[in-house]
Enzyme design. Structure first.
Site, PDB file in Angstrom:
ATOM      1  N   ASP A  32       0.802  -1.445  -0.009  1.00 15.43           N
ATOM      2  CA  ASP A  32      -0.620  -0.089  -0.075  1.00 15.43           C
ATOM      3  C   ASP A  32       0.812   0.951   0.119  1.00 15.43           C
ATOM      4  O   ASP A  32       1.625   0.987   0.521  1.00 15.43           O
ATOM      5  CB  ASP A  32      -1.051  -0.027   1.231  1.00 15.43           C
ATOM      6  CG  ASP A  32      -1.818   0.749   1.025  1.00 15.43           C
ATOM      7  OD1 ASP A  32      -3.483   0.167   1.030  1.00 15.43           O
ATOM      8  OD2 ASP A  32      -2.180   2.111   1.032  1.00 15.43           O
ATOM      9  N   ARG A  37      -1.393   4.003   7.258  1.00 17.65           N
ATOM     10  CA  ARG A  37      -2.688   2.706   6.866  1.00 17.65           C
ATOM     11  C   ARG A  37      -1.348   1.452   7.564  1.00 17.65           C
ATOM     12  O   ARG A  37      -1.313   0.731   8.246  1.00 17.65           O
ATOM     13  CB  ARG A  37      -2.785   2.076   5.582  1.00 17.65           C
ATOM     14  CG  ARG A  37      -3.762   1.717   5.517  1.00 17.65           C
ATOM     15  CD  ARG A  37      -5.156   1.320   6.178  1.00 17.65           C
ATOM     16  NE  ARG A  37      -5.761  -0.018   5.397  1.00 17.65           N
ATOM     17  CZ  ARG A  37      -6.518  -0.643   6.425  1.00 17.65           C
ATOM     18  NH1 ARG A  37      -6.849  -0.232   7.706  1.00 17.65           N
ATOM     19  NH2 ARG A  37      -7.142  -1.429   5.911  1.00 17.65           N
ATOM     20  N   THR A  82     -11.849   1.956  -8.170  1.00 13.19           N
ATOM     21  CA  THR A  82     -11.715   2.659  -8.583  1.00 13.19           C
ATOM     22  C   THR A  82     -13.185   3.584  -8.781  1.00 13.19           C
ATOM     23  O   THR A  82     -14.856   3.582  -9.057  1.00 13.19           O
ATOM     24  CB  THR A  82     -12.786   1.403  -9.907  1.00 13.19           C
ATOM     25  OG1 THR A  82     -13.390   0.427  -9.671  1.00 13.19           O
ATOM     26  CG2 THR A  82     -11.424   1.012 -10.126  1.00 13.19           C
ATOM     27  N   THR A 117     -13.468  -3.482 -10.103  1.00 12.39           N
ATOM     28  CA  THR A 117     -14.940  -3.013 -10.037  1.00 12.39           C
ATOM     29  C   THR A 117     -14.468  -2.782 -12.074  1.00 12.39           C
ATOM     30  O   THR A 117     -13.654  -1.239 -11.360  1.00 12.39           O
ATOM     31  CB  THR A 117     -15.772  -2.379  -9.793  1.00 12.39           C
ATOM     32  OG1 THR A 117     -16.022  -3.708  -8.861  1.00 12.39           O
ATOM     33  CG2 THR A 117     -17.202  -2.543 -10.696  1.00 12.39           C
ATOM     34  N   CYS A 257     -19.353   1.466  -4.372  1.00 13.25           N
ATOM     35  CA  CYS A 257     -20.288   0.492  -4.862  1.00 13.25           C
ATOM     36  C   CYS A 257     -21.380   0.900  -5.595  1.00 13.25           C
ATOM     37  O   CYS A 257     -21.735   0.677  -6.733  1.00 13.25           O
ATOM     38  CB  CYS A 257     -20.823  -0.720  -4.469  1.00 13.25           C
ATOM     39  SG  CYS A 257     -18.813  -2.218  -4.066  1.00 13.25           S
ATOM     40  N   ARG A 328     -17.557   6.609   2.334  1.00 10.79           N
ATOM     41  CA  ARG A 328     -17.164   7.001   1.322  1.00 10.79           C
ATOM     42  C   ARG A 328     -17.809   7.024   0.397  1.00 10.79           C
ATOM     43  O   ARG A 328     -19.071   5.905   0.293  1.00 10.79           O
ATOM     44  CB  ARG A 328     -16.660   5.301  -0.051  1.00 10.79           C
ATOM     45  CG  ARG A 328     -14.910   5.568   1.458  1.00 10.79           C
ATOM     46  CD  ARG A 328     -14.082   4.041   0.322  1.00 10.79           C
ATOM     47  NE  ARG A 328     -14.972   3.013   1.171  1.00 10.79           N
ATOM     48  CZ  ARG A 328     -14.206   1.609   0.279  1.00 10.79           C
ATOM     49  NH1 ARG A 328     -13.975   1.339  -0.322  1.00 10.79           N
ATOM     50  NH2 ARG A 328     -15.124   0.235   1.042  1.00 10.79           N
TER      51      ARG A 328
END
Length: 427
Positions: A32, A37, A82, A117, A257, A328
Site C-alpha cells: 500500500d 495505513r 475504482t 470493479t 459500489c 465513502r
C-alpha cells in the site's frame, strides 16, 4: 494451500481481508502507498474494522510500499478502488497507478489478478498495456492475467471473503485453472469459473447495477406515495406478503459500489453507441434523494408551526451503511448540504464514523451523542444499532417533547414514538 507466492496491492476494505485470508497459510506481501495505513496494520490495528485484531496479528503479512518486496511474489492481486470523477465518469487513476507498480515488479511466469470493479473489457484495454509497457514483458507469453470481482460487504461479519462464492476468470485456460486453484485454497464457499475476463467483469458490474435500479424504483414509489399521503413502508409490507415480491426499501444510495458501479457500465455502453436509459434514470433518481429528504424535513417543520431558521435539526449517521465506519460516497452529505443551504442549524452525530476522517473528507464536525442538544427534528439517516438503541430507550435525551422524528430507515417502533407524543414520518 497454494504454492504461489501472493501479493495484494491495496490494503483497504477489499484488499486487507484478502491478504489476511491468504496470510493464514503462507507469507503474503501486503502493498500500500499509505504509510499511516501500513504503520497501523503493522501494529495490528485496522481502522476499517473489517478484520479482527487477533486475525490480523495471526496472519503472516509483510506490510510494505517497496517494489523490491513485490518482486518476491508471482501472483499479484490488485484491489484498489475504482471511483468516478466530479461528472460521474470512471476514474481509472488508482488502477493505472497500481498497474504501473505491478509492472515494475513483474517477471516471467507471473499472474496478475484484478479485483477492482470495472466495465467489461477494461482489464484488456487499460491494465494489460500498462503492464507490458512498464515491465517490458509480453502479455500471453511472459505473463498472464485474471479477473476475480470483489464481493466484500463492509460491516458484514457473516458473509466474509472466504464465505462468498468467488467468480474467477483467466486470459487463457491454464491461467484460469491456476487462479481457481489459488482462490480455492482459502475460499471455502467455492469458485465459479467465468467464460472470459469480460464475462467476469460484466457479472460484477451488473450485480450492483441491479440493486441500484431496484432501489431507484422504491424511491420513485416513495415520491409517488408521499404525494398521495400513503406510507411507503406500509405499502411494501403489504406487497411483501406475496412470495415473489423483492424486499427492497427506499433510501439514500451511496458507498463505493452501488452508487458508483453503474456509471462504469453506462460509460462503456455509451462508448459503443448505446444510451443506457434505465441505468442512468435510476442513478438520477437515487442521486436526488438527499435533497428530497431535506425538503420533506423542512416541510414537516413548517407544518408543525416551527421556524426552520431557528430550529435545531439532528442528523444521525454519516456512513453509507449501518454499523460500519465507511463514509465513502455517503449521500447523507447531500441531506446536510441542502438543509444548511436554507440556513438550518444541523448537528451531525455518528458514533461509528471517524471524526478526523469526516472533517478531512467532507469538512463536517461530528458531535458525540452525550453532547447533542435536544432537537426540533431528528433525522435517522443510518440505522446504527447504537443509535436505534439510544433513541428507543431514551428519546427525550435527543428529541424535544412533541418534536418530529424523520425515520428514513424505518428502524424505529412507530407506535412507541407516536404514543410518546412524537410526530414520526418515513420515506
Amino acid at each position: 494451500m497454494t504454492t504461489r507466492k501472493i501479493s495484494v496491492i491495496g490494503l483497504g476494505y477489499v484488499g486487507l481481508p484478502v491478504a489476511v485470508a491468504f496470510g493464514k497459510t503462507a507469507r503474503v506481501i501486503g502493498f500500500d502507498i499509505n504509510e499511516t495505513r501500513l504503520k497501523e496494520l503493522s501494529q495490528g490495528y485496522d481502522r476499517t474494522r473489517e478484520v479482527e485484531c487477533d486475525d490480523l496479528k495471526a496472519s503472516d503479512i509483510v506490510f510494505t510500499k517497496s517494489i523490491d518486496d513485490l518482486r518476491s511474489a508471482d501472483f499479484h492481486i490488485v484491489t484498489v478502488p475504482t471511483p468516478v470523477n466530479h461528472v460521474n465518469q470512471p476514474d481509472f487513476t488508482p488502477l493505472e497507478k497500481a498497474s504501473e507498480t505491478v509492472g515494475r515488479a513483474l517477471k516471467k511466469g507471473d499472474i496478475v489478478v484484478y479485483e477492482s470493479t470495472v466495465y467489461p473489457g477494461a482489464t484488456e484495454e487499460i491494465c494489460i498495456p500498462i503492464l507490458e509497457k512498464v515491465s517490458g514483458l509480453t502479455f500471453g507469453s511472459d505473463f498472464t492475467v485474471g479477473y476475480s470481482p470483489e464481493r466484500i460487504n463492509p460491516g458484514d461479519k457473516d458473509r466474509t471473503f472466504t464465505k462468498i462464492m468467488k467468480v474467477v476468470s483467466g486470459s487463457d485456460q491454464a491461467t484460469l485453472d491456476v487462479v481457481a486453484e489459488v482462490y480455492s485454497s482459502v475460499v471455502t464457499a467455492g469458485v465459479f469459473k467465468a467464460a472470459t475476463l469480460k464475462v467476469a467483469e460484466a457479472a460484477k458490474v451488473i450485480e450492483n447495477t441491479q440493486r441500484d435500479i431496484n432501489i431507484a424504483l422504491m424511491n420513485e414509489l416513495a415520491l409517488i406515495f408521499g404525494r398521495l399521503g400513503i406510507d411507503t413502508v406500509d405499502v411494501l409490507e403489504a406487497a411483501g406478503t406475496k412470495w415473489n415480491f423483492l424486499p427492497f426499501r427506499p433510501g439514500l444510495v451511496g458507498g463505493h459500489c452501488i452508487g458508483v458501479d453503474p456509471y462504469y457500465l453506462a460509460h462503456k455502453a455509451q462508448e459503443v453507441g448505446f444510451n443506457p436509459e434505465m441505468i442512468l434514470s435510476g442513478r438520477h433518481l437515487n442521486n436526488n434523494m438527499g435533497a428530497h429528504v431535506a425538503h420533506e424535513a423542512i416541510k414537516a417543520l413548517v407544518k408543525s408551526g416551527q421556524n426552520p431558521n431557528t430550529s435545531v435539526v439532528t442528523v444521525f449517521g454519516l456512513t453509507f451503511k449501518e454499523n460500519c465506519p465507511d463514509i465513502r460516497n455517503t449521500k447523507v452529505v447531500d441531506v446536510i448540504a441542502e438543509l444548511q443551504s436554507y440556513g438550518i442549524q444541523v448537528q451531525l452525530c455518528d458514533p461509528e464514523a471517524d471524526t478526523d476522517e469526516a472533517l478531512h473528507e467532507y469538512g463536517l464536525s461530528l458531535v458525540p451523542m452525550d453532547q447533542l442538544k435536544p432537537s426540533d427534528l431528528t433525522i435517522i439517516a443510518v440505522a446504527h444499532i447504537s443509535v436505534v438503541s439510544a433513541l428507543t430507550h431514551n428519546p427525550g435525551a435527543y428529541c424535544k417533547a412533541n418534536s418530529i422524528v424523520f425515520d428514513i430507515k424505518s428502524c424505529l417502533d412507530r407506535n412507541q414514538f407516536k404514543s410518546s407524543g412524537y410526530s414520526i414520518i418515513r420515506l
